[in-house]
Design a protein around this motif. Structure first.
Motif, PDB file in Angstrom:
ATOM      1  N   TYR A  52       0.876  -1.146   0.153  1.00 46.43           N
ATOM      2  CA  TYR A  52       0.018   0.035  -0.032  1.00 46.43           C
ATOM      3  C   TYR A  52       0.810   1.192  -0.105  1.00 46.43           C
ATOM      4  CZ  TYR A  52      -3.736  -2.948   1.401  1.00 46.43           C
ATOM      5  OH  TYR A  52      -4.648  -4.124   1.375  1.00 46.43           O
ATOM      6  N   ILE A  53       0.302   2.508  -0.667  1.00 44.12           N
ATOM      7  CA  ILE A  53       0.953   3.725  -0.654  1.00 44.12           C
ATOM      8  C   ILE A  53      -0.288   4.467  -0.215  1.00 44.12           C
ATOM      9  CG2 ILE A  53       1.631   5.579  -1.831  1.00 44.12           C
ATOM     10  CD1 ILE A  53       3.265   3.888  -3.571  1.00 44.12           C
ATOM     11  N   PHE A  54       0.040   5.300   0.941  1.00 44.37           N
ATOM     12  CA  PHE A  54      -0.978   6.239   1.490  1.00 44.37           C
ATOM     13  C   PHE A  54      -0.820   7.565   0.882  1.00 44.37           C
ATOM     14  CE2 PHE A  54      -1.337   3.351   5.427  1.00 44.37           C
ATOM     15  CZ  PHE A  54      -2.080   2.396   4.984  1.00 44.37           C
ATOM     16  N   LEU A  55      -1.681   8.145   0.543  1.00 47.81           N
ATOM     17  CA  LEU A  55      -1.704   9.850  -0.063  1.00 47.81           C
ATOM     18  C   LEU A  55      -2.351  10.678   0.855  1.00 47.81           C
ATOM     19  CD1 LEU A  55      -2.045   9.044  -3.794  1.00 47.81           C
ATOM     20  CD2 LEU A  55      -0.115   9.135  -2.552  1.00 47.81           C
ATOM     21  N   ASP A  56      -1.563  11.358   1.377  1.00 49.47           N
ATOM     22  CA  ASP A  56      -2.115  12.465   2.585  1.00 49.47           C
ATOM     23  C   ASP A  56      -1.840  13.854   1.909  1.00 49.47           C
ATOM     24  OD1 ASP A  56      -3.083  13.815   4.716  1.00 49.47           O
ATOM     25  OD2 ASP A  56      -1.547  12.651   5.874  1.00 49.47           O
ATOM     26  N   GLN A  57      -2.974  14.472   1.571  1.00 47.96           N
ATOM     27  CA  GLN A  57      -2.932  15.793   1.114  1.00 47.96           C
ATOM     28  C   GLN A  57      -2.564  16.608   2.233  1.00 47.96           C
ATOM     29  OE1 GLN A  57      -5.550  17.268  -2.143  1.00 47.96           O
ATOM     30  NE2 GLN A  57      -6.004  19.050  -0.599  1.00 47.96           N
ATOM     31  N   ARG A  58      -1.529  17.668   1.938  1.00 48.09           N
ATOM     32  CA  ARG A  58      -1.136  18.593   3.262  1.00 48.09           C
ATOM     33  C   ARG A  58      -1.386  20.039   2.528  1.00 48.09           C
ATOM     34  NH1 ARG A  58       1.041  16.392   7.635  1.00 48.09           N
ATOM     35  NH2 ARG A  58       0.310  14.250   7.910  1.00 48.09           N
ATOM     36  N   ASN A  59      -1.372  21.097   3.376  1.00 55.98           N
ATOM     37  CA  ASN A  59      -1.172  22.215   2.580  1.00 55.98           C
ATOM     38  C   ASN A  59      -0.064  22.619   2.122  1.00 55.98           C
ATOM     39  OD1 ASN A  59      -4.096  22.654   3.340  1.00 55.98           O
ATOM     40  ND2 ASN A  59      -3.782  23.672   5.293  1.00 55.98           N
ATOM     41  N   GLN A  60       1.116  22.422   3.001  1.00 53.50           N
ATOM     42  CA  GLN A  60       2.481  22.733   2.748  1.00 53.50           C
ATOM     43  C   GLN A  60       3.365  21.438   2.299  1.00 53.50           C
ATOM     44  OE1 GLN A  60       4.103  25.882   2.879  1.00 53.50           O
ATOM     45  NE2 GLN A  60       2.013  26.895   3.147  1.00 53.50           N
ATOM     46  N   VAL A  61       3.646  21.158   1.195  1.00 54.85           N
ATOM     47  CA  VAL A  61       4.545  20.288   0.522  1.00 54.85           C
ATOM     48  C   VAL A  61       5.695  20.860  -0.192  1.00 54.85           C
ATOM     49  CG1 VAL A  61       4.765  18.110  -0.734  1.00 54.85           C
ATOM     50  CG2 VAL A  61       2.692  18.351   0.656  1.00 54.85           C
ATOM     51  N   ALA A  62       6.742  20.918   0.408  1.00 54.31           N
ATOM     52  CA  ALA A  62       8.058  21.596  -0.129  1.00 54.31           C
ATOM     53  C   ALA A  62       9.073  20.634  -0.607  1.00 54.31           C
ATOM     54  CB  ALA A  62       8.727  22.614   0.706  1.00 54.31           C
ATOM     55  N   SER A  63       9.196  20.295  -2.168  1.00 55.44           N
ATOM     56  CA  SER A  63      10.292  19.863  -2.492  1.00 55.44           C
ATOM     57  C   SER A  63      11.437  20.672  -3.022  1.00 55.44           C
ATOM     58  CB  SER A  63       9.827  18.724  -3.420  1.00 55.44           C
ATOM     59  OG  SER A  63      10.967  17.789  -3.935  1.00 55.44           O
ATOM     60  N   THR A  64      12.304  20.862  -2.448  1.00 52.99           N
ATOM     61  CA  THR A  64      13.278  21.957  -2.970  1.00 52.99           C
ATOM     62  C   THR A  64      14.665  20.983  -3.661  1.00 52.99           C
ATOM     63  OG1 THR A  64      14.403  22.047  -0.760  1.00 52.99           O
ATOM     64  CG2 THR A  64      12.679  23.672  -1.690  1.00 52.99           C
ATOM     65  N   LEU A  65      14.517  19.855  -3.351  1.00 51.28           N
ATOM     66  CA  LEU A  65      15.522  19.157  -3.840  1.00 51.28           C
ATOM     67  C   LEU A  65      15.378  18.582  -5.316  1.00 51.28           C
ATOM     68  CD1 LEU A  65      16.239  16.783  -0.905  1.00 51.28           C
ATOM     69  CD2 LEU A  65      17.336  19.028  -1.518  1.00 51.28           C
ATOM     70  N   ASP A  66      16.531  18.412  -6.038  1.00 50.14           N
ATOM     71  CA  ASP A  66      16.512  17.979  -7.525  1.00 50.14           C
ATOM     72  C   ASP A  66      16.375  16.510  -7.406  1.00 50.14           C
ATOM     73  OD1 ASP A  66      16.789  20.263  -8.838  1.00 50.14           O
ATOM     74  OD2 ASP A  66      18.943  20.047  -8.979  1.00 50.14           O
ATOM     75  N   LEU A  67      16.602  15.853  -6.473  1.00 49.70           N
ATOM     76  CA  LEU A  67      16.695  14.378  -6.251  1.00 49.70           C
ATOM     77  C   LEU A  67      15.496  14.108  -4.943  1.00 49.70           C
ATOM     78  CD1 LEU A  67      20.173  13.337  -6.735  1.00 49.70           C
ATOM     79  CD2 LEU A  67      18.555  13.220  -8.617  1.00 49.70           C
TER      80      LEU A  67
END
Length: 123
Positions: A52-67
């Protein structure tokens, strides 16, 4: 929130991913072959065979990395077919399809929020 079935609740290992747009992430994982077990406005459970994968929507999701900081590995039987699907869908490739010295043929892509999904086939 709906309570999941026993198989979901007792799964030995499940990955929860914070996402910025649930519907966009649902479409991404569904296009790869995951099935939607259940979902509501901010949470969904996707299944790949007995995992299983759980997807949890959040107001703040920050991905600042290239990897990606991490990835989840999904073992498949037909890696070349999935690789073609990923390329046709123009998904973001992190690591190209490669035959590894450790006995797998694999590739890694990033989901819409930058989380890594690595597909592998045993050689």
């Amino acid at each position: 929130m709906t309570v999941g079935p026993t198989k979901e609740l007792t799964a030995q290992l499940a990955v929860e991913i914070h996402v910025s747009h649930l519907n966009r992430s649902l479409a991404f994982y569904k296009a790869l072959g995951f099935s939607i077990e259940r979902s509501d406005d901010t949470f969904a459970v996707m299944r790949w065979e007995s995992s299983y994968i759980f997807l949890d929507q959040r107001n703040q999701v920050a991905s600042t990395l290239d990897l990606p900081v991490a990835n989840v590995r999904v073992v498949v039987n037909h890696i070349d077919v999935l690789w073609e699907q990923v390329q046709a869908a123009n998904m973001r490739v992190i690591d190209m399809l490669t035959t590894q010295t450790y006995g797998l043929r694999d590739f890694t892509i990033a989901d819409p929020d930058g989380f890594g999904v690595r597909f592998a086939q045993i050689i």
